[in-house]
Design a protein around this motif. Structure first.
Motif, PDB file in Angstrom:
ATOM      1  N   GLU B  61       0.861  -1.188   0.000  1.00 61.55           N
ATOM      2  CA  GLU B  61       0.000   0.000   0.000  1.00 61.55           C
ATOM      3  C   GLU B  61       0.897   1.238   0.000  1.00 61.55           C
ATOM      4  N   PRO B  70       6.318   2.233   0.879  1.00 64.52           N
ATOM      5  CA  PRO B  70       7.308   1.648  -0.035  1.00 64.52           C
ATOM      6  C   PRO B  70       8.057   2.737  -0.787  1.00 64.52           C
ATOM      7  N   LYS B  71       9.266   2.425  -1.194  1.00 70.30           N
ATOM      8  CA  LYS B  71      10.127   3.416  -1.835  1.00 70.30           C
ATOM      9  C   LYS B  71       9.547   3.863  -3.171  1.00 70.30           C
ATOM     10  N   GLU B  72       9.117   2.864  -3.930  1.00 68.89           N
ATOM     11  CA  GLU B  72       8.521   3.195  -5.218  1.00 68.89           C
ATOM     12  C   GLU B  72       7.029   2.932  -5.159  1.00 68.89           C
TER      13      GLU B  72
END
Lengths: 398, 187
Positions: B61, B70-72
């Motif tokens: 999510e 999350p990083k991307e």
């Protein structure tokens, strides 16, 4: 007022006995969550027919602390403190797979000396854990004395762990990239850092030799006891295929005849440098589970004796950034803990804490086989079987 | 794990399972949602991975209320993970599949590995994932009246809301750059 009975008019006992079988109704017996033999707060809802159990359903969650969620809001060094408290009987060994998983993602090479110190303390934690079992298990099936002997010997090991780490149950001793300096030794940056306390090797050697003797004593005292044998031999037989399918690991799996030990198949710690046996059982009954653990104390003591002679010199800690950020990646690292396979599935997104940390604990999977195993057994055997599983509720509920 | 054993297993697996990775000594197989049970059965029967280690899920999510996102940018979904192992050489495989978040449902593994039962119940209460065919899909840890799925990234950790982080007042300011711990030779 008393009624007078004329014995002459009483029918003979043999004539009064009924020839029909007594039909008993099923009854629900609630065992726990505060029953002494449930090792904490496990609750079993057993459907019994007389003395026989035909269905048992464990109820979990009384000790659930949500470590997987908490890990998502903690930084990596903080998580070590949490995971110490999963299986509190062998707190030290919980840290190892987590630290190893973090180091794997960070690609840190841990100094050999730190690895050896970890190994020694892990094996000591195993000895301590198995001594608790060796004391508590006979107690659960009616023998009080072994508990006192076991606690005495466990104390030797806990004292050694305490002298190095400063903690008896929750050492919190591992750091990412190595281990902490010994308790009270000062900051890690100091020159000529003292890692193991003075006299540690000699004390360890003495303690391990005492413990090896204590194992002989236990084998005679408990294993030679007729009542103990009657209560445990051929009770709770767990076939190896069932054990695998339920994820039962550790000494219980080995007692079922599977020679599988993660210490020899993985390299999270340098176990390949040492000679030791992997004890296995033949029948997979309660007696084998007890005996395998007793043998494991011996093997662990032998590993410790070999390891203290071979501890290499060198640094305690690899060079790591002061603020630990783990690069993006995903890995699963597992270790052979006293209770069985413990592993951490770590998913990092490059932050200060994990994106997701799945904690695989041994006791959880181990007791998931209980409903299968307890079907059809008698209530006294239930206690013998549960005791032989050596679970810790912190390890079940996390 | 011994690297060579891992590689040989990887070779034989990648012929049967096209999407396989082996990063950080963790062998991971990606399958489609409808191949989930079939893949687990195959790993058990053909590769001897008969030890059921664990099953869990990951909530992917972008908008998170705990921890870091999350990083991307990721496609919001549930990733279901199942770890299978052998009991001889120490090989293990992580089976992975992705399911949709709007209707999270997947077939149960209970018929292949009875040990999956409790793990699926845990994933059910923690993520709200339904396991079709599970004989007794009820909460495992949480009390009966509990609302919500705690391991979802949208689920807030209430302790932090009602009580400040213990020790917050005496936390030192974070150093600006990534300083390294000084080694023994310095000072």
């Amino acid at each position: 007022m008393t009624t007078t009975i004329d014995p002459e008019n009483l029918p003979f006992i043999s004539e009064t006995s009924v020839s029909v079988e007594i039909e008993t109704e099923g009854m629900t017996l609630n065992i726990g969550p505060q029953h002494p033999s449930t090792h904490g707060v496990l609750r079993l809802v057993a459907k019994v027919d007389g003395e026989q159990i035909f269905n048992v359903e464990p109820v979990l969650g009384y000790m659930h602390r949500g470590y997987e969620k908490l890990a998502e809001v903690r930084t990596y060094p903080q998580i070590t403190t949490l995971v110490n408290r999963i299986d509190w009987v062998s707190g030290f060994s919980n840290e190892i797979p987590f630290i190893a998983a973090t180091e794997k993602l960070m690609e840190v090479e841990v100094p050999e000396r730190a690895k050896y110190i970890r190994l020694i303390l892990t094996e000591m934690a195993r000895i301590a854990s198995h001594f608790v079992f060796n004391g508590a298990y006979p107690l659960e099936i009616g023998a009080l004395t072994p508990l006192f002997y076991a606690m005495e010997d466990r104390e030797r090991v806990l004292d050694l762990i305490e002298s190095v780490t400063g903690g008896r149950f929750h050492p919190n001793f591992n750091r990412i990239g190595g281990v902490k300096p010994a308790a009270g030794a000062g900051p890690a940056t100091k020159k000529d850092i003292q890692d193991l306390p003075a006299g540690f090797y000699q004390e360890t050697r003495d303690s391990m030799e005492t413990i090896l003797k204590a194992c002989d004593k236990f084998e005679d005292l408990v294993g030679g006891n007729e009542v103990f044998i009657a209560r445990t031999k051929n009770i709770g037989v767990l076939p190896s295929e069932v054990a695998s399918a339920y994820g039962v690991s550790g000494p219980i799996l080995r007692a079922s005849g599977v020679k599988f030990d993660l210490r020899s198949t993985t390299d999270y710690l340098p176990y390949k440098d040492f000679d030791y046996e992997i004890p296995t059982g033949e029948n997979g009954d309660c007696y084998d589970r007890w005996f395998v653990r007793l043998q494991e104390i011996r093997e662990s003591a032998k590993i410790v004796l070999q390891a203290i002679d071979a501890v290499p010199s060198g640094p305690l800690q690899a060079k790591v950034p002061k603020i630990i950020k783990v690069p993006e990646g995903e890995c699963y690292v597992r270790a052979e803990n006293p209770k069985g396979e413990m592993g951490y599935h770590l998913i990092s997104e490059g932050g200060l804490g994990p994106y997701r940390l799945k904690i695989r604990t041994a006791s959880f999977s181990n007791i998931s086989v209980l409903p299968w195993l307890l079907e059809g057994v008698l209530i006294p055997d239930l206690l013998a079987i549960m005791g032989s599983f050596d679970f810790v509720l912190g390890d079940v509920d996390r | 794990m011994d690297q060579s054993e891992n590689t040989s297993l990887l070779d034989s697996l990648s012929s049967n399972f096209p999407s396989t990775t082996n990063d950080f000594d963790t062998l991971k197989i990606f399958v489609k949602e409808d191949e989930w049970v079939q893949a687990a059965t195959k790993l058990k029967d053909e590769y001897g991975l008969s030890f059921f280690s664990w099953l869990s899920a990951v909530d992917w999510e972008n908008d998170v209320s705990v921890g870091d996102p999350p990083k991307e940018n990721v496609q919001p979904s549930f990733e279901i993970l199942c770890c299978l192992s052998d009991t001889s050489d120490g090989n293990f495989v992580i089976l992975s599949t992705t399911i949709d978040k709007t209707n999270p449902i997947i077939n149960t593994l209970v018929n292949v590995f009875p040990g999956a039962s409790w793990h699926e119940r845990e994933a059910y209460e923690m993520f709200g994932i339904s396991f079709e065919g599970h004989p007794n899909l009820i909460k495992l840890y949480l009390p009966d009246g509990f609302e919500g799925n705690p391991l979802l990234k949208s689920y807030e950790l209430l302790t932090r809301e009602v009580k400040p982080w213990p020790g917050e007042v005496d936390v030192e300011p974070m150093p600006e750059s990534d300083e390294e711990i000084k080694g023994d030779d310095e000072q």
